[in-house]
Scaffold this motif. Structure first.
Motif, PDB file in Angstrom:
ATOM      1  N   GLU A 125      58.392  30.814  87.922  1.00 40.85           N
ATOM      2  CA  GLU A 125      57.705  30.932  86.634  1.00 40.85           C
ATOM      3  C   GLU A 125      57.309  29.555  86.103  1.00 40.85           C
ATOM      4  O   GLU A 125      56.193  29.357  85.609  1.00 40.85           O
ATOM      5  CB  GLU A 125      58.643  31.643  85.644  1.00 40.85           C
ATOM      6  N   LEU A 126      58.230  28.599  86.215  1.00 36.67           N
ATOM      7  CA  LEU A 126      57.943  27.237  85.745  1.00 36.67           C
ATOM      8  C   LEU A 126      56.825  26.590  86.562  1.00 36.67           C
ATOM      9  O   LEU A 126      55.952  25.915  86.008  1.00 36.67           O
ATOM     10  CB  LEU A 126      59.214  26.379  85.827  1.00 36.67           C
ATOM     11  N   GLU A 127      56.865  26.803  87.875  1.00 42.09           N
ATOM     12  CA  GLU A 127      55.833  26.224  88.742  1.00 42.09           C
ATOM     13  C   GLU A 127      54.460  26.803  88.408  1.00 42.09           C
ATOM     14  O   GLU A 127      53.465  26.072  88.306  1.00 42.09           O
ATOM     15  CB  GLU A 127      56.181  26.493  90.208  1.00 42.09           C
ATOM     16  N   ALA A 128      54.409  28.122  88.211  1.00 47.22           N
ATOM     17  CA  ALA A 128      53.132  28.759  87.862  1.00 47.22           C
ATOM     18  C   ALA A 128      52.622  28.247  86.522  1.00 47.22           C
ATOM     19  O   ALA A 128      51.422  27.991  86.347  1.00 47.22           O
ATOM     20  CB  ALA A 128      53.307  30.276  87.811  1.00 47.22           C
ATOM     21  N   ALA A 129      53.537  28.077  85.551  1.00 50.23           N
ATOM     22  CA  ALA A 129      53.140  27.571  84.233  1.00 50.23           C
ATOM     23  C   ALA A 129      52.636  26.130  84.328  1.00 50.23           C
ATOM     24  O   ALA A 129      51.677  25.752  83.647  1.00 50.23           O
ATOM     25  CB  ALA A 129      54.316  27.655  83.265  1.00 50.23           C
ATOM     26  N   MET A 194      64.008  27.093  76.443  1.00 48.65           N
ATOM     27  CA  MET A 194      62.862  26.194  76.237  1.00 48.65           C
ATOM     28  C   MET A 194      62.005  26.136  77.504  1.00 48.65           C
ATOM     29  O   MET A 194      60.778  26.216  77.448  1.00 48.65           O
ATOM     30  CB  MET A 194      63.344  24.779  75.887  1.00 48.65           C
ATOM     31  N   ALA A 195      62.688  25.985  78.645  1.00 49.72           N
ATOM     32  CA  ALA A 195      61.972  25.853  79.915  1.00 49.72           C
ATOM     33  C   ALA A 195      61.132  27.082  80.214  1.00 49.72           C
ATOM     34  O   ALA A 195      60.003  26.980  80.707  1.00 49.72           O
ATOM     35  CB  ALA A 195      62.969  25.611  81.045  1.00 49.72           C
ATOM     36  N   SER A 196      61.682  28.269  79.905  1.00 51.73           N
ATOM     37  CA  SER A 196      60.964  29.503  80.195  1.00 51.73           C
ATOM     38  C   SER A 196      60.004  29.894  79.072  1.00 51.73           C
ATOM     39  O   SER A 196      59.437  30.983  79.092  1.00 51.73           O
ATOM     40  CB  SER A 196      61.961  30.641  80.452  1.00 51.73           C
ATOM     41  N   ARG A 197      59.851  29.007  78.077  1.00 47.04           N
ATOM     42  CA  ARG A 197      58.910  29.181  76.955  1.00 47.04           C
ATOM     43  C   ARG A 197      59.249  30.416  76.130  1.00 47.04           C
ATOM     44  O   ARG A 197      58.369  31.027  75.525  1.00 47.04           O
ATOM     45  CB  ARG A 197      57.458  29.243  77.465  1.00 47.04           C
ATOM     46  N   ARG A 198      60.544  30.783  76.103  1.00 46.90           N
ATOM     47  CA  ARG A 198      60.979  31.926  75.286  1.00 46.90           C
ATOM     48  C   ARG A 198      61.152  31.523  73.827  1.00 46.90           C
ATOM     49  O   ARG A 198      61.198  32.371  72.953  1.00 46.90           O
ATOM     50  CB  ARG A 198      62.311  32.482  75.781  1.00 46.90           C
TER      51      ARG A 198
END
Length: 702
Positions: A125-129, A194-198
């Motif tokens: 998910e982080l890589e795609a973002a 924070m990392a997962s933008r939640r």
């Protein structure tokens, strides 16, 4: 009749709901067993990832379905167990315990797999973002505003009340934020959110890179070398090279291409030149060297590196990628002091980080003081996130003043209440004759007491930093050397290359020795030689026959039996004569180590990391060692626990040998510095002299 029917329907629905809840509660015991098995077979996990953290709430129908499914599974297990027990086979009975152990192991492996899968999903998910952010930035320009999160709550991944309620923060570009709080309060959970933008309105053009304490690698990344992985982390360069190669390949096939996009102003080739793409491998190689990687380590595949070196690799990759927002969870845990000093310099002097946002969790207060411009304090008691300007030392002073002010206000309020109650109860004694005035004083006292009760959460929040003192029992004075190394060398074969040679070192009852050097140079090997766990390939190790040596290593809190209470654990380790007096002696010893009576009766699995550390230290201390050996004891402790450990080690009435990368802890405890480097063990003038020498070697990466 209609009313009676509706009442019966309501009672039936209520009965079904109660039955459903009972089914779910009954399953909780099985889940608890699986969790205990996981903790016994693996290092405890702080949280279970973004998927579980933000899991969807089940509807009533879904809960019923889940309860029915779990009931069927449980009955099937009971039937299988009954069948095995009814066979009367002696061999089956003998294998009952191993079968249970295997079941626990399977449950632990399942949970471990779940955590691994969720971490892999988060990484994807982080890589795609990040890819999306780079493309948006190339098309629309960079986002230069601040990042804000307003009025958010954060669920507890382990269940129970939310970790945060109505929390908010504002992150400015160029700011470096220390996220602090007691162990278990949710710091790592917040970083992951924070990392997962939640949480927070993170603009889609903002790139985020998160480095966790534990690294899970894919088959593809395991086959890469540290150098390859670090270069791969420069996402903008990678995407431009892919686009360049695709355009050139299309042109070679005679297909029409956008020549301006390839070679024109602002085109792919010009952007690659601006990024200094051709020197990427050289820059990545230097960065890895600054973090302590030898030439040989840089060429190994990650599958051949230990967990600590893998974490260093991921840290190097995050730094090399230069994201807009860098999230670091305990980045110094696996670094040597030299590497920590380099990281401090990189984050504070490199122009790249003066334009970006850094949020860091660390137990190294010297590192936080150097790096942080602001502090985010997470209070478990108040479920509150408080933001303040300044580094950790500034925050700690402000916090101490707040605690003193609150204590004075509480004492003053208590004094006022006492005076008002005295007047209300004995007004005539002081010459008063107005009953209504006495009632008024009584009401005033009640209002003050109510106001104090409303501040209980605030009091708990201000007191949660307090750490109980810790005392370690020593074996008493023994004159002369307790352990000596005389011309000691060690290698994994006498004829092969030696890790070090000619080591001359003595430990007595007053020694406060710290062993420093890069990871892999032989610090832990030297400790094992002192303990007698290894034999030297040359020279000799001489130990005083009457001296006991106690070891506290970096995993000491994980070595206690989590299914036992602290008292049961000590009674298992030190059964004594089994008398009531012996039990009371163990209780008293736990209390001197800061394990209170209430905590002594709680299973260790329910204790915090700092409390477990105290239980493990109590076990070491009860043996009354003459020499205390500490191998990275601070890795799993929070800032307050480290300060308490430093106090007790300083007061220990025996010799101390220490391996640590925590600058605060080393400066508090050690007065004799030995450096393991270049195949030798040499004494340095002081810890400050060693730090200055390390700083002269460092050059920040551009």
């Amino acid at each position: 009749m209609g009313k009676e029917g509706s009442k019966r329907s309501a009672r039936k629905a209520k009965s079904e709901e109660i039955a459903m809840l009972k089914e779910l509660d009954a399953e909780a015991g099985d889940d608890a067993t699986a969790r205990a098995a996981a903790k016994l077979s693996a290092k405890p996990v702080i949280d279970n990832g973004a998927t579980e953290l933000f899991e969807k709430k089940l509807s009533k129908e879904e809960k019923k379905e889940l309860a029915a499914k779990k009931k069927a599974e449980r009955e099937a297990r009971k039937a299988a167990a009954a069948g095995e027990a009814g066979s009367g086979d002696a061999e089956a009975c003998a294998q009952a315990v191993p079968t249970t152990a295997r079941a626990g192991k399977r449950a632990a492996e399942t949970l471990a797999d779940k955590v691994k899968r969720e971490q892999a999903l988060l990484d994807e998910e982080l890589e795609a973002a990040r890819i999306g952010a780079v493309r948006i930035r190339n098309a629309e320009g960079a986002f230069l505003g601040q990042l804000e999160a307003r009025e958010f709550s954060m669920p507890n991944p382990g269940g129970g009340p939310d970790l945060l309620d109505k929390a908010s923060y504002t992150l400015q570009r160029g700011g470096s934020y220390a996220l602090v709080g007691r162990n278990g309060c949710g710091k790592s959970t917040l970083l992951k959110a924070m990392a997962s933008r939640r949480v927070g309105a993170i603009h889609p053009a903002v790139t985020v890179h998160y480095v966790s304490q534990e690294v899970e690698l894919t088959d593809r990344t395991l086959s890469m070398t540290p150098l390859d992985l670090v270069v791969h982390a420069d996402l903008e360069r990678r995407l431009l090279i892919e686009e360049r190669d695709a355009l050139i390949a299309a042109e070679a096939k005679g297909e029409p291409i956008d020549g301006e996009r390839l070679q024109g102003p602002g085109g792919v080739l010009e952007q690659l030149q601006l990024l200094d793409a051709e020197t990427a491998h050289t820059r990545a190689d230097q960065l890895l060297a600054n973090l302590g990687f030898s030439d040989e380590l840089r060429q190994r595949p990650l599958s051949a590196l230990s967990g600590g070196w893998r974490v260093r690799t991921m840290l190097a990759a995050a730094l090399f990628g230069k994201p807009d927002m860098l999230l670091l969870d305990e980045p110094t845990n696996h670094l040597s002091i030299g590497a920590v000093l380099w990281l401090m310099r990189e984050l504070t002097t490199s122009p790249a980080w003066s334009e970006r946002i850094v949020v860091v969790v660390s137990h190294d207060r010297v590192f936080l003081d150097a790096v942080a411009t602001d502090v985010l304090h997470l209070s478990a008691a108040a479920r509150r996130l408080t933001q303040s300007h300044g580094n950790y030392a500034t925050w700690a002073k402000r916090r101490e003043q707040q605690q003193k002010t609150f204590e004075r206000a509480t004492a003053l309020r208590a004094e006022q209440v006492a005076k008002l109650k005295t007047y209300a109860n004995h007004g005539f004694k002081y010459g008063g004759s107005d009953v209504s005035r006495q009632k008024m004083k009584e009401r005033q006292a009640e209002k003050l007491e109510a106001a104090q009760a409303e501040l209980e959460d605030e009091a708990a929040a201000l007191q949660e930093d307090h750490e109980l003192p810790l005392s370690l029992q020593a074996g008493g004075e023994i004159s002369g050397p307790l352990v000596q190394l005389r011309g000691v060398a060690f290698g994994y074969s006498a004829a092969g290359e030696q890790l070090f040679s000619g080591a001359e070192l003595g430990v007595d009852a007053t020694s406060r020795i710290v062993l420093l050097g890069e990871n892999g140079n032989g610090k832990t090997t030297l400790v094992k030689l002192l303990l007698g766990d290894l034999a030297p390939t040359a020279g000799e190790v001489v130990r005083n026959g009457g001296a006991r040596i106690g070891l506290v290593n970096q995993h000491h809190a994980d070595q206690i039996d989590l299914t036992l209470t602290p008292l049961q654990f000590l009674m298992d380790r030190f059964p004594g004569d089994g008398s009531y007096a012996h039990e009371q002696a163990l209780r008293s010893h736990l209390a001197t180590c800061g394990v209170l009576e209430k905590q002594q009766a709680v299973p260790s699995s329910a204790l915090s990391g700092g409390q477990r550390s105290r239980v493990a230290l109590a076990a070491v201390s009860y043996a009354a060692p003459h020499v205390l050996v500490l191998d990275e004891p601070t890795n799993n402790l929070d800032l307050e626990s480290i300060a308490a450990l430093a106090d007790c080690v300083t007061a220990f009435k025996g010799g101390v040998v220490l391996v640590s990368h925590d600058q605060y802890f080393v400066s508090r405890v050690a007065n004799e510095v030995w450096v393991v480097e270049g195949g030798q063990v040499k004494r340095a003038a002081s810890f400050d002299a060693f730090r200055k020498q390390q700083l002269t070697k460092l050059q920040p990466v551009d």
